[in-house]
Design a protein around this motif. Structure first.
Motif, PDB file in Angstrom:
ATOM      1  N   LEU A  19       0.864  -1.216   0.049  1.00  0.00           N
ATOM      2  CA  LEU A  19      -0.047   0.198  -0.061  1.00  0.00           C
ATOM      3  C   LEU A  19       0.763   1.063  -0.670  1.00  0.00           C
ATOM      4  O   LEU A  19       1.424   1.506   0.782  1.00  0.00           O
ATOM      5  CB  LEU A  19      -1.182  -0.128   1.218  1.00  0.00           C
ATOM      6  CG  LEU A  19      -2.070   0.722   1.595  1.00  0.00           C
ATOM      7  CD1 LEU A  19      -2.849   0.875   0.279  1.00  0.00           C
ATOM      8  CD2 LEU A  19      -2.822   1.180   2.508  1.00  0.00           C
ATOM      9  N   VAL A  20       1.119   2.009  -0.695  1.00  0.00           N
ATOM     10  CA  VAL A  20       1.429   3.478  -1.254  1.00  0.00           C
ATOM     11  C   VAL A  20       0.832   5.021  -0.456  1.00  0.00           C
ATOM     12  O   VAL A  20      -0.733   4.604  -0.963  1.00  0.00           O
ATOM     13  CB  VAL A  20       1.671   3.670  -2.565  1.00  0.00           C
ATOM     14  CG1 VAL A  20       2.722   4.687  -2.394  1.00  0.00           C
ATOM     15  CG2 VAL A  20       2.674   2.925  -2.523  1.00  0.00           C
ATOM     16  N   GLU A  21       0.619   4.870   0.596  1.00  0.00           N
ATOM     17  CA  GLU A  21      -0.361   6.186   0.742  1.00  0.00           C
ATOM     18  C   GLU A  21      -0.098   7.538   0.720  1.00  0.00           C
ATOM     19  O   GLU A  21       1.048   7.450   0.566  1.00  0.00           O
ATOM     20  CB  GLU A  21      -0.614   5.649   2.648  1.00  0.00           C
ATOM     21  CG  GLU A  21      -0.076   4.524   3.157  1.00  0.00           C
ATOM     22  CD  GLU A  21      -0.158   5.041   4.528  1.00  0.00           C
ATOM     23  OE1 GLU A  21      -0.677   5.989   5.369  1.00  0.00           O
ATOM     24  OE2 GLU A  21      -0.100   3.351   5.317  1.00  0.00           O
ATOM     25  N   GLN A  22      -0.887   8.297   0.168  1.00  0.00           N
ATOM     26  CA  GLN A  22      -0.652   9.840   0.042  1.00  0.00           C
ATOM     27  C   GLN A  22      -1.970  10.702   1.091  1.00  0.00           C
ATOM     28  O   GLN A  22      -2.741  10.299   0.605  1.00  0.00           O
ATOM     29  CB  GLN A  22      -0.440  10.518  -1.592  1.00  0.00           C
ATOM     30  CG  GLN A  22       0.340   9.521  -2.382  1.00  0.00           C
ATOM     31  CD  GLN A  22       1.393  10.659  -2.091  1.00  0.00           C
ATOM     32  OE1 GLN A  22       0.931  11.720  -2.167  1.00  0.00           O
ATOM     33  NE2 GLN A  22       2.264  10.065  -1.428  1.00  0.00           N
ATOM     34  N   LYS A  23      -1.147  11.330   1.782  1.00  0.00           N
ATOM     35  CA  LYS A  23      -2.357  11.636   3.203  1.00  0.00           C
ATOM     36  C   LYS A  23      -2.616  13.460   2.753  1.00  0.00           C
ATOM     37  O   LYS A  23      -1.396  13.813   2.332  1.00  0.00           O
ATOM     38  CB  LYS A  23      -1.883  11.964   4.060  1.00  0.00           C
ATOM     39  CG  LYS A  23      -3.247  12.094   5.429  1.00  0.00           C
ATOM     40  CD  LYS A  23      -2.831  11.938   6.791  1.00  0.00           C
ATOM     41  CE  LYS A  23      -1.853  12.284   7.913  1.00  0.00           C
ATOM     42  NZ  LYS A  23      -0.966  12.482   8.489  1.00  0.00           N
ATOM     43  N   ILE A  24      -3.767  14.469   2.076  1.00  0.00           N
ATOM     44  CA  ILE A  24      -3.822  15.365   1.774  1.00  0.00           C
ATOM     45  C   ILE A  24      -4.709  16.161   2.859  1.00  0.00           C
ATOM     46  O   ILE A  24      -5.375  15.475   3.952  1.00  0.00           O
ATOM     47  CB  ILE A  24      -4.853  15.750   0.492  1.00  0.00           C
ATOM     48  CG1 ILE A  24      -6.163  14.679   0.238  1.00  0.00           C
ATOM     49  CG2 ILE A  24      -2.898  14.870  -0.425  1.00  0.00           C
ATOM     50  CD1 ILE A  24      -6.144  15.295  -0.817  1.00  0.00           C
ATOM     51  N   LYS A  25      -4.705  17.409   2.987  1.00  0.00           N
ATOM     52  CA  LYS A  25      -6.113  17.991   3.954  1.00  0.00           C
ATOM     53  C   LYS A  25      -7.072  18.259   2.979  1.00  0.00           C
ATOM     54  O   LYS A  25      -7.381  18.327   1.274  1.00  0.00           O
ATOM     55  CB  LYS A  25      -5.182  19.594   4.400  1.00  0.00           C
ATOM     56  CG  LYS A  25      -4.012  19.470   4.917  1.00  0.00           C
ATOM     57  CD  LYS A  25      -3.812  20.745   5.501  1.00  0.00           C
ATOM     58  CE  LYS A  25      -2.247  20.246   6.373  1.00  0.00           C
ATOM     59  NZ  LYS A  25      -2.231  21.710   6.831  1.00  0.00           N
ATOM     60  N   ALA A  26      -8.684  18.281   3.374  1.00  0.00           N
ATOM     61  CA  ALA A  26      -9.957  19.006   2.606  1.00  0.00           C
ATOM     62  C   ALA A  26      -9.100  19.861   1.933  1.00  0.00           C
ATOM     63  O   ALA A  26     -10.451  20.507   0.811  1.00  0.00           O
ATOM     64  CB  ALA A  26     -10.864  19.245   3.298  1.00  0.00           C
ATOM     65  N   THR A  27      -8.509  20.785   2.346  1.00  0.00           N
ATOM     66  CA  THR A  27      -8.419  22.479   1.456  1.00  0.00           C
ATOM     67  C   THR A  27      -7.541  22.319  -0.027  1.00  0.00           C
ATOM     68  O   THR A  27      -7.172  22.597  -0.043  1.00  0.00           O
ATOM     69  CB  THR A  27      -7.482  23.204   2.671  1.00  0.00           C
ATOM     70  OG1 THR A  27      -6.669  22.979   2.883  1.00  0.00           O
ATOM     71  CG2 THR A  27      -8.394  23.756   3.319  1.00  0.00           C
ATOM     72  N   ASP A  28      -7.068  20.506   0.205  1.00  0.00           N
ATOM     73  CA  ASP A  28      -6.215  20.855  -1.170  1.00  0.00           C
ATOM     74  C   ASP A  28      -6.464  20.296  -2.352  1.00  0.00           C
ATOM     75  O   ASP A  28      -7.741  19.594  -2.096  1.00  0.00           O
ATOM     76  CB  ASP A  28      -4.813  19.440  -0.771  1.00  0.00           C
ATOM     77  CG  ASP A  28      -4.453  19.761   0.337  1.00  0.00           C
ATOM     78  OD1 ASP A  28      -4.194  20.967   0.280  1.00  0.00           O
ATOM     79  OD2 ASP A  28      -3.257  18.858   0.935  1.00  0.00           O
ATOM     80  N   GLN A  29      -6.309  20.856  -3.359  1.00  0.00           N
ATOM     81  CA  GLN A  29      -7.186  20.919  -4.940  1.00  0.00           C
ATOM     82  C   GLN A  29      -5.945  20.344  -5.497  1.00  0.00           C
ATOM     83  O   GLN A  29      -6.653  19.616  -6.919  1.00  0.00           O
ATOM     84  CB  GLN A  29      -7.595  22.600  -5.087  1.00  0.00           C
ATOM     85  CG  GLN A  29      -8.625  23.312  -4.290  1.00  0.00           C
ATOM     86  CD  GLN A  29      -9.471  22.896  -3.682  1.00  0.00           C
ATOM     87  OE1 GLN A  29     -10.317  21.768  -4.066  1.00  0.00           O
ATOM     88  NE2 GLN A  29     -10.136  22.535  -2.546  1.00  0.00           N
ATOM     89  N   ASP A  30      -5.044  20.937  -5.609  1.00  0.00           N
ATOM     90  CA  ASP A  30      -4.097  20.416  -6.833  1.00  0.00           C
ATOM     91  C   ASP A  30      -3.790  19.127  -6.575  1.00  0.00           C
ATOM     92  O   ASP A  30      -2.981  18.694  -6.082  1.00  0.00           O
ATOM     93  CB  ASP A  30      -3.679  20.762  -7.675  1.00  0.00           C
ATOM     94  CG  ASP A  30      -2.518  20.640  -9.229  1.00  0.00           C
ATOM     95  OD1 ASP A  30      -2.338  20.033  -9.151  1.00  0.00           O
ATOM     96  OD2 ASP A  30      -1.837  21.870  -9.230  1.00  0.00           O
ATOM     97  N   MET A  31      -3.760  17.561  -7.365  1.00  0.00           N
ATOM     98  CA  MET A  31      -3.689  16.384  -6.941  1.00  0.00           C
ATOM     99  C   MET A  31      -1.993  15.759  -8.355  1.00  0.00           C
ATOM    100  O   MET A  31      -1.459  14.912  -8.090  1.00  0.00           O
ATOM    101  CB  MET A  31      -5.216  15.595  -7.674  1.00  0.00           C
ATOM    102  CG  MET A  31      -5.717  15.358  -5.847  1.00  0.00           C
ATOM    103  SD  MET A  31      -5.442  15.171  -4.599  1.00  0.00           S
ATOM    104  CE  MET A  31      -5.700  17.108  -4.488  1.00  0.00           C
TER     105      MET A  31
END
Length: 427
Positions: free
Chosen positions: A221-233
């Motif tokens: 599993l390769v994880e990528q955690k973001i904030k809900a305010t992040d828009q550009d992936m």
């Protein structure tokens, strides 16, 4: 959607917890401290807060101006339509249903103020948007004994007799999603799969499921955690591409989903993406990401999409369009309608038992071990509150021609992994 779901969940929960502590005395005064004792009316039915001889008052704590405004609007309109129809048919227990709507805009302090205002005059809450809000108010709701349906599916919401998480939790859905990828998309032991998720309750709950399934099936599993305010992936796509993932799980909001899938396909990363139930909105099919979503994206959910060929949904579509002409028929309509029926059924059963006190409403609700209302999926067991009501997930895909913008790809099913999974105990 906290069908939620969340911006800076822990921070919001902490903020709300502090606010609750700071206003504990005022809140207790507003609710009268101990709840008023129940009494019997002229019809011999025991009553309590929110119930008079003529009315039953329900509160809808929603988001009409924040990040889940469109979802909240659909939820609220569907529920108001349901209770209007109940009243037209004579009400419940000889009483008309009255609804109080409060828009907290996904703001923790506003949510606390709204709950403090309406709770003394409320018999049940058919809708409370926001995992951080419900989590921080969990002890209060439990103590007040108000049957509450959160529009969020994190495992942390389990464990309260008063709070009913409907259907599956996010971790169960992700376990069923990984099973789908292995059985239908050629993912095998040794492969890498990605998981993009929000920080906080929503993402962490979903991640618990993907971790469990990956370990059981020998996947990396390769994880990528973001904030809900992040828009550009773009950065997250680059990380997944560098890792060489063969598929990706998506536990974020619709905007982030559109960016992830759109950027990935444009950059040559043509892999299957499977989302949590709040990762998709039919409005995405009007964006530039639509071709990528139609090609590579599916999502898992306990609730059938509103396009499902079910008589109950077909009637709902006709009634909803008749009441709210031109309004979008999205997952909020189906989720709101389902939650309203759940509360309506609890009230009817409480009436049969001649006990419309808050305790009586909860007891009536928890007495149902195989609830279903012709809405598809696995019957839900409401008798235990420390586990999900169901473990069956549909696999659903976007469809421009379908009502609600999605259709069933695979009927609701429980994977063997989901059957053996032990849901974490709520704190």
């Amino acid at each position: 959607m906290s069908r939620n779901r969340t911006a800076a969940l822990r921070g919001a929960a902490a903020l709300l917890a502090l606010a609750l502590a700071a206003t504990a005395c005022a809140s207790e005064k507003a609710t009268g401290g101990a709840q008023p004792s129940a009494s019997a009316g002229g019809d011999g039915v025991k009553t309590g807060p929110g119930v008079t001889a003529d009315t039953i008052t329900l509160s809808l704590l929603t988001d009409l101006t924040g990040p889940y405004a469109s979802f909240g609007k659909s939820l609220t309109q569907a529920q108001q339509l349901y209770f209007e129809q109940i009243n037209t048919a004579g009400g419940i227990c000889g009483r008309k249903i009255e609804t109080i709507v409060r828009d907290h805009g996904y703001d923790p302090q506003k949510a606390m103020a709204s709950y403090t205002e309406v709770s003394p005059k409320t018999a049940a809450i058919p809708q409370f948007i926001g995992s951080p809000m419900v989590t921080a108010l969990k002890d209060k709701i439990t103590g007040d004994k108000i049957l509450t349906i959160p529009m969020a599916w994190a495992t942390g919401l389990l464990g309260s007799e008063a709070i009913q998480v409907t259907g599956t939790t996010y971790d169960i859905d992700m376990i069923n999603a990984v099973d789908y990828l292995v059985k239908e998309k050629g993912i095998k032991a040794g492969d890498k799969i990605g998981h993009l998720y929000f920080e906080g309750d929503y993402g962490e709950s979903a991640l618990a499921g993907s971790k469990f399934a990956s370990e059981k099936l020998g996947l990396e599993l390769v994880e990528q955690k973001i904030k809900a305010t992040d828009q550009d992936m773009t950065a997250q796509v680059a990380a997944f591409k560098k890792a060489g993932i063969k598929a990706a799980l998506v536990s974020v909001g619709p905007r982030q989903t559109a960016s992830l899938v759109g950027v990935a396909l444009a950059g040559g990363m043509d892999v299957p993406f499977v989302g949590s139930n709040s990762a998709y909105s039919p409005q995405l099919l009007a964006t530039p990401a639509a071709p990528a979503l139609l090609k590579d994206f599916t999502y898992v959910t306990a609730g059938a999409p509103i396009s499902a060929p079910l008589p109950a949904y077909q009637k709902l579509i006709t009634d909803y369009q008749g009441k709210y002409a031109g309004q979008t028929l999205d997952s909020g309509v189906a989720a709101g309608w389902t939650a309203a029926i759940i509360v309506g059924d609890a009230l009817r059963k409480a009436c049969e038992a001649k006990d419309l006190s808050r305790e009586g409403i909860i007891a009536a609700h928890r007495g149902q071990k195989a609830w279903e209302a012709g809405l598809g999926g696995e019957p839900q067991d409401f008798s235990a509150f420390d586990r999900p009501a169901s473990r069956a997930s549909y696999v659903v895909k976007p469809d421009k021609q379908a009502v609600g913008g999605a259709v069933i790809l695979k009927e609701a099913a429980v994977s063997d992994l989901a059957k053996e999974y032990s849901v974490p105990a709520a704190g």
